[in-house]
Design a protein around this motif. Structure first.
Motif, PDB file in Angstrom:
ATOM      1  N   SER A  49       0.916  -1.276   0.097  1.00 43.10           N
ATOM      2  CA  SER A  49      -0.113  -0.096   0.056  1.00 43.10           C
ATOM      3  C   SER A  49       0.902   1.118  -0.092  1.00 43.10           C
ATOM      4  CB  SER A  49      -0.877  -0.017   1.265  1.00 43.10           C
ATOM      5  OG  SER A  49      -0.129   0.202   2.525  1.00 43.10           O
ATOM      6  N   TYR A  71       1.064   8.418  -3.028  1.00 45.33           N
ATOM      7  CA  TYR A  71      -0.001   8.183  -3.820  1.00 45.33           C
ATOM      8  C   TYR A  71       0.113   8.946  -5.214  1.00 45.33           C
ATOM      9  CZ  TYR A  71      -3.354   5.424  -0.881  1.00 45.33           C
ATOM     10  OH  TYR A  71      -3.923   4.464  -0.325  1.00 45.33           O
ATOM     11  N   ASP A  75       0.547   7.115  -8.688  1.00 39.25           N
ATOM     12  CA  ASP A  75      -0.149   7.336  -9.777  1.00 39.25           C
ATOM     13  C   ASP A  75       0.338   7.615 -11.113  1.00 39.25           C
ATOM     14  OD1 ASP A  75      -2.644   6.964  -8.303  1.00 39.25           O
ATOM     15  OD2 ASP A  75      -2.840   9.126  -8.244  1.00 39.25           O
ATOM     16  N   LYS A  85      -1.326  -1.613 -10.188  1.00 40.91           N
ATOM     17  CA  LYS A  85      -2.267  -1.558  -9.170  1.00 40.91           C
ATOM     18  C   LYS A  85      -3.138  -2.802  -8.964  1.00 40.91           C
ATOM     19  CE  LYS A  85      -5.237   1.476  -6.441  1.00 40.91           C
ATOM     20  NZ  LYS A  85      -6.348   2.761  -6.496  1.00 40.91           N
ATOM     21  N   GLU A  87      -6.292  -3.716  -7.783  1.00 39.07           N
ATOM     22  CA  GLU A  87      -7.316  -2.771  -7.308  1.00 39.07           C
ATOM     23  C   GLU A  87      -8.037  -3.606  -6.257  1.00 39.07           C
ATOM     24  OE1 GLU A  87      -8.305  -0.019  -8.755  1.00 39.07           O
ATOM     25  OE2 GLU A  87      -6.988  -0.119 -10.338  1.00 39.07           O
ATOM     26  N   SER A  88      -8.208  -4.823  -6.072  1.00 41.91           N
ATOM     27  CA  SER A  88      -9.139  -5.384  -4.716  1.00 41.91           C
ATOM     28  C   SER A  88      -8.212  -5.163  -3.415  1.00 41.91           C
ATOM     29  CB  SER A  88      -9.145  -6.692  -5.188  1.00 41.91           C
ATOM     30  OG  SER A  88      -8.091  -7.442  -5.211  1.00 41.91           O
ATOM     31  N   ASN A  90      -5.960  -2.617  -3.257  1.00 37.70           N
ATOM     32  CA  ASN A  90      -5.519  -0.921  -3.103  1.00 37.70           C
ATOM     33  C   ASN A  90      -4.172  -0.857  -2.627  1.00 37.70           C
ATOM     34  OD1 ASN A  90      -5.607   1.662  -3.329  1.00 37.70           O
ATOM     35  ND2 ASN A  90      -6.169   2.032  -1.145  1.00 37.70           N
ATOM     36  N   TYR A  92       0.223  -1.968  -4.694  1.00 35.17           N
ATOM     37  CA  TYR A  92       0.910  -1.688  -5.833  1.00 35.17           C
ATOM     38  C   TYR A  92       1.955  -2.762  -6.157  1.00 35.17           C
ATOM     39  CZ  TYR A  92      -1.624   2.637  -5.996  1.00 35.17           C
ATOM     40  OH  TYR A  92      -2.488   3.721  -5.669  1.00 35.17           O
TER      41      TYR A  92
END
Length: 156
Positions: A49, A71, A75, A85, A87-88, A90, A92
């Motif tokens: 994270s 963050y 990005d 990422k 996603e599920s 959150n 990287y």
């Protein structure tokens, strides 16, 4: 038969150099903070994270690094293909082959958190085609399969 990518996957300093070259090729600067964040991200064995990365960089730098700064850089890394990422979660992962642009499939173990990245052009192109057939313009398909890895399955 599935079409798989085959890559030489740089590690350590070579991966950092590949990431730097990819970012600079896209017109961005490889700053000291970006280098620290990428190094920290690449050092995790599991998806990390922004808070995990901020803590790791804070310890190595001897000063507090805010998660919201991390963050923003993450990005940029995702947009520049240096990171992916999950996603599920959150979280990287560093892209082990930042010079190759493709869609990824993640296999995420719900027991241990281990995440495996697969490249399969047949599946990802099929997802893109299905989306396009509906008039949708896919930018970044995210395919994640949640379940149990072979190690955890064998332990049960």
């Amino acid at each position: 038969m599935a079409s798989h990518h085959h890559h030489h996957e740089p590690q350590g300093t070579d991966l950092n150099k590949a990431a730097q070259a990819t970012l600079e090729k896209s017109g961005e600067q490889w700053t000291a903070m970006r280098a620290q964040i990428f190094k920290a991200l690449a050092g995790f064995e599991k998806p990390a994270s922004a808070y995990d990365i901020a803590e790791a960089v804070s310890k190595s730098e001897g000063r507090r690094v805010a998660a919201n700064s991390v963050y923003r850089i993450l990005d940029l890394f995702v947009a520049s293909n240096l990171a992916r990422k999950v996603e599920s979660a959150n979280a990287y992962v560093a892209n082990a082959h930042p010079d190759c642009l493709h869609d990824c499939i993640f296999l995420v173990c719900d027991s241990c958190g281990n995440t495996v990245h697969l490249d399969d052009d047949v599946i990802t192109n099929g997802v893109r085609s299905a989306a396009e057939a509906t008039g949708f313009s896919p930018i970044r398909p995210v395919i994640e399969v949640r379940g149990t890895c072979a190690d955890c399955d064998a332990a049960n």
